[in-house]
Design an enzyme around this catalytic site. Structure first.
Site, PDB file in Angstrom:
ATOM      1  CB  CYS A 159     -25.024  33.995 -24.892  1.00 42.20           C
ATOM      2  SG  CYS A 159     -26.251  34.681 -25.440  1.00 42.20           S
ATOM      3  CB  CYS A 353     -31.200  29.833 -33.655  1.00 43.46           C
ATOM      4  SG  CYS A 353     -31.150  29.676 -31.779  1.00 43.46           S
TER       5      CYS A 353
HETATM    6  C1  FAD Z   1     -29.168  39.748 -26.428  1.00 51.43           C
HETATM    7  C2  FAD Z   1     -29.569  38.318 -26.334  1.00 51.43           C
HETATM    8  C3  FAD Z   1     -30.499  37.894 -27.470  1.00 51.43           C
HETATM    9  C4  FAD Z   1     -30.823  36.735 -27.464  1.00 51.43           C
HETATM   10  N1  FAD Z   1     -31.417  36.245 -28.742  1.00 51.43           N
HETATM   11  C5  FAD Z   1     -31.883  35.026 -28.777  1.00 51.43           C
HETATM   12  C6  FAD Z   1     -32.499  34.509 -29.957  1.00 51.43           C
HETATM   13  O1  FAD Z   1     -32.736  35.283 -30.862  1.00 51.43           O
HETATM   14  N2  FAD Z   1     -32.799  33.191 -30.056  1.00 51.43           N
HETATM   15  C7  FAD Z   1     -32.642  32.292 -29.024  1.00 51.43           C
HETATM   16  O2  FAD Z   1     -33.113  31.438 -29.228  1.00 51.43           O
HETATM   17  N3  FAD Z   1     -31.953  32.647 -27.696  1.00 51.43           N
HETATM   18  C8  FAD Z   1     -31.477  33.790 -27.786  1.00 51.43           C
HETATM   19  N4  FAD Z   1     -31.090  34.287 -26.523  1.00 51.43           N
HETATM   20  C9  FAD Z   1     -30.925  33.434 -25.540  1.00 51.43           C
HETATM   21  C10 FAD Z   1     -31.915  33.094 -24.468  1.00 51.43           C
HETATM   22  O3  FAD Z   1     -33.132  32.601 -25.154  1.00 51.43           O
HETATM   23  C11 FAD Z   1     -32.125  34.497 -23.732  1.00 51.43           C
HETATM   24  O4  FAD Z   1     -30.985  34.785 -23.051  1.00 51.43           O
HETATM   25  C12 FAD Z   1     -33.397  34.100 -22.737  1.00 51.43           C
HETATM   26  O5  FAD Z   1     -33.837  35.330 -22.111  1.00 51.43           O
HETATM   27  C13 FAD Z   1     -32.787  33.161 -21.325  1.00 51.43           C
HETATM   28  O6  FAD Z   1     -34.107  32.978 -20.993  1.00 51.43           O
HETATM   29  P1  FAD Z   1     -34.158  32.535 -19.113  1.00 51.43           P
HETATM   30  O7  FAD Z   1     -35.324  32.550 -18.762  1.00 51.43           O
HETATM   31  O8  FAD Z   1     -33.140  31.442 -18.660  1.00 51.43           O
HETATM   32  O9  FAD Z   1     -33.273  33.955 -18.639  1.00 51.43           O
HETATM   33  P2  FAD Z   1     -33.866  35.384 -18.581  1.00 51.43           P
HETATM   34  O10 FAD Z   1     -34.891  35.740 -19.766  1.00 51.43           O
HETATM   35  O11 FAD Z   1     -32.597  36.341 -18.591  1.00 51.43           O
HETATM   36  O12 FAD Z   1     -34.502  35.524 -17.102  1.00 51.43           O
HETATM   37  C14 FAD Z   1     -34.254  35.376 -15.926  1.00 51.43           C
HETATM   38  C15 FAD Z   1     -34.974  36.417 -15.278  1.00 51.43           C
HETATM   39  O13 FAD Z   1     -34.601  36.069 -13.692  1.00 51.43           O
HETATM   40  C16 FAD Z   1     -34.631  37.152 -13.038  1.00 51.43           C
HETATM   41  N5  FAD Z   1     -33.765  37.000 -11.929  1.00 51.43           N
HETATM   42  C17 FAD Z   1     -32.491  36.834 -11.792  1.00 51.43           C
HETATM   43  N6  FAD Z   1     -32.138  36.789 -10.457  1.00 51.43           N
HETATM   44  C18 FAD Z   1     -33.360  36.867  -9.462  1.00 51.43           C
HETATM   45  C19 FAD Z   1     -33.833  36.524  -8.247  1.00 51.43           C
HETATM   46  N7  FAD Z   1     -32.849  36.791  -7.413  1.00 51.43           N
HETATM   47  N8  FAD Z   1     -35.090  36.464  -8.026  1.00 51.43           N
HETATM   48  C20 FAD Z   1     -36.227  36.609  -8.833  1.00 51.43           C
HETATM   49  N9  FAD Z   1     -35.730  36.840 -10.200  1.00 51.43           N
HETATM   50  C21 FAD Z   1     -34.520  36.885 -10.576  1.00 51.43           C
HETATM   51  C22 FAD Z   1     -33.962  38.377 -14.104  1.00 51.43           C
HETATM   52  O14 FAD Z   1     -34.325  39.498 -13.451  1.00 51.43           O
HETATM   53  C23 FAD Z   1     -34.811  37.830 -15.428  1.00 51.43           C
HETATM   54  O15 FAD Z   1     -36.021  38.432 -15.152  1.00 51.43           O
HETATM   55  C24 FAD Z   1     -30.519  35.544 -26.447  1.00 51.43           C
HETATM   56  C25 FAD Z   1     -29.675  36.410 -25.254  1.00 51.43           C
HETATM   57  C26 FAD Z   1     -29.132  37.285 -25.193  1.00 51.43           C
HETATM   58  C27 FAD Z   1     -28.494  37.796 -24.084  1.00 51.43           C
END
Ligand code: FAD
Length: 425
Positions: A159, A353
């Site tokens: 990332c 993005c």
């Molecule tokens: C700082 C940052 C900025 C970003 N900005 C952008 C952007 O501008 N544009 C873009 O396209 N992408 C962006 N991204 C990339 C991506 O869109 C994000 O990381 C997004 O939040 C990923 O979604 P996700 O649902 O896969 O994971 P997450 O949003 O991280 O969600 C995962 C969830 O699972 C939960 N979880 C974990 N383990 C367990 C468990 N055992 N039981 C129950 N729940 C659990 C966590 O607590 C969390 O709430 C960014 C990433 C980061 C880190």
């Protein structure tokens, strides 16, 4: 009646809850297993870290919304997934059975892979809201006694966008505070070149981001492996094409934010046949796990091979729109399966993005995200900063209303030729 369970209520998990609910029959039950009761807009974290946003503005309380939508909500978190028994063991000792499971648990942040890295070591993080708040406290202290800043991404990171955003946002904020002249800045990254982004670049991201760095007086080191972090000092090694150490860099810092490598979360790591050696969920073109086809994976927790060989390991980012496309395919497939039909929906994995720099930014569209591509476009300008603020407000509004994709959003994206399902292309 079918029991559908989603674990993880982040960006992918919450949208999946909204979309799967729409696809299920009245008699089916949907449960979301979350770690805690709040959702936050992760892309705003860099703004939290410089005080441009406060927690309340980007956080959403999930239980009332889920209740309103008829979705069961469990805030205890999952301890372990047992796919051979169709069972999720919860952290409070209970278990939930499922017919279909969606894993949306995002990343586990592998700070421990580099000595001294991360919020319990010597560098800051913006990956989580709690980290970003801590980063802000540290930034305020730094501004009282400015010194060198090092921003970047560790080896194995996938990332990179937020690291670029944060470097430029820091530069913007330091100029606003009229102390930029006291702050030498270095960007250190495992990418083979600036603007690679884990995607072998998109359009001219190499030229655009290099130029932006030069304009902002940010020096950079690529092909870097961070060997160790000590108080006020990062020890980085620059790796040559043949894997040898080309140069060693000792980088002093008064403030540093380094994005770590990601791996799968503990609840799924090591589950045979479900995940790869890094703990990422193995999925096929329909988002289903080949060994356990009633288990789906969406978001950062999904295994995607790197775009190519690089001197230092570099992963592929799972960006927001790409995750939304995985969500839509999964919702359609579960909707089909509960009706006894085949699961045929395929996500496009397109990337759209907006990278904000505080006073401008870079936008890109990659269709598909992995090259070679049909659309490979990037551009920069002040409009990107405004577009990102508008997008934040719009997205938070959708989550609060319990909507995933209002018809007008789909209309706009369809008009632009940016689709979530392959059948629409
Ligand atoms: C700082 C940052 C900025 C970003 N900005 C952008 C952007 O501008 N544009 C873009 O396209 N992408 C962006 N991204 C990339 C991506 O869109 C994000 O990381 C997004 O939040 C990923 O979604 P996700 O649902 O896969 O994971 P997450 O949003 O991280 O969600 C995962 C969830 O699972 C939960 N979880 C974990 N383990 C367990 C468990 N055992 N039981 C129950 N729940 C659990 C966590 O607590 C969390 O709430 C960014 C990433 C980061 C880190």
């Amino acid at each position: 009646m079918a029991e559908v369970v989603i674990i993880g209520a982040g960006l992918g998990g919450v949208l999946a809850a909204y979309e799967i609910k729409q696809q299920l029959r009245r008699e089916d039950r949907l449960t979301v297993v979350s770690k805690g009761e709040t959702w936050h807009f992760v892309p705003s974290n860099p703004w939290i870290a410089v005080g441009w946003r406060k927690r309340k503005a980007i956080e959403v309380d999930l239980p009332p919304i889920m209740k309103h939508k008829g979705i069961d909500f469990v805030g205890a978190g999952a301890r372990r997934v047992h796919p051979a028994e169709n069972r999720v063991e919860l952290a409070d000792g209970r278990s939930i059975r499922y017919d279909y499971l969606v894993i949306a648990t995002g990343p586990d942040l592998a700070f421990d892979e580099v000595e001294g890295l991360g919020p319990s070591g010597f560098t800051q993080s913006i990956c989580h809201l709690d980290h970003a708040e801590k980063a802000e406290t540290s930034f305020e202290a730094f501004c009282k006694a400015p010194g060198p800043i090092v921003v970047g991404a560790a080896h194995g990171a996938s990332c990179f966008g937020p690291a670029y955003e944060f470097a430029m946002i820091l530069d913007t904020e330091l100029r606003k505070r009229r102390i930029r002249d006291k702050v030498p800045m270095t960007f250190v990254t495992s990418e083979p070149y600036i603007g690679h982004l884990g995607l072998d670049g998109v359009g001219d991201t190499k030229g655009l981001l290099e130029s932006e760095m030069r304009n902002r007086h940010i020096k950079w080191i690529t092909n870097a492996r961070i060997a160790k972090v000590e108080a006020g000092m990062i020890h980085a090694e620059e790796i040559a094409e043949d894997g040898s150490v080309k140069a060693k860099h000792d980088l002093p810092f008064s403030y540093s934010m380094i994005l770590p490598a990601f791996r799968g979360v503990e609840a799924i790591r090591g589950v045979d046949g479900l995940v790869n050696p890094r703990g990422f969920v193995v999925v096929d073109k329909n988002q289903r796990n080949p060994k356990y086809p009633n288990v789906f994976g969406i978001g950062v927790c999904v295994a995607i091979p790197p775009t190519g060989k690089t001197p230092v390991p570099v992963g592929v980012p799972k960006t927001g729109f790409m995750i939304e496309s995985m969500v839509t395919a999964t919702a359609h497939n579960i909707g089909a399966l509960v009706r006894g039909k085949p699961a045929e929906a395929e996500a496009t994995w397109n990337a759209v993005c907006l990278a904000d720099f505080g006073d401008g930014g870079v936008a890109f569209v990659a269709q598909p995200q992995i090259p070679p591509r049909n659309v490979n476009w990037s551009a920069e300008g002040g409009w990107v900063h405004l577009a990102k603020i508008a997008f934040e407000k719009y997205f938070l509004g959708k989550i609060r209303k319990g909507e995933s994709e209002p018809f007008y959003e789909k209309l706009v994206m369809d008009t632009l030729g940016i689709h979530k399902l392959k059948t629409e292309t």
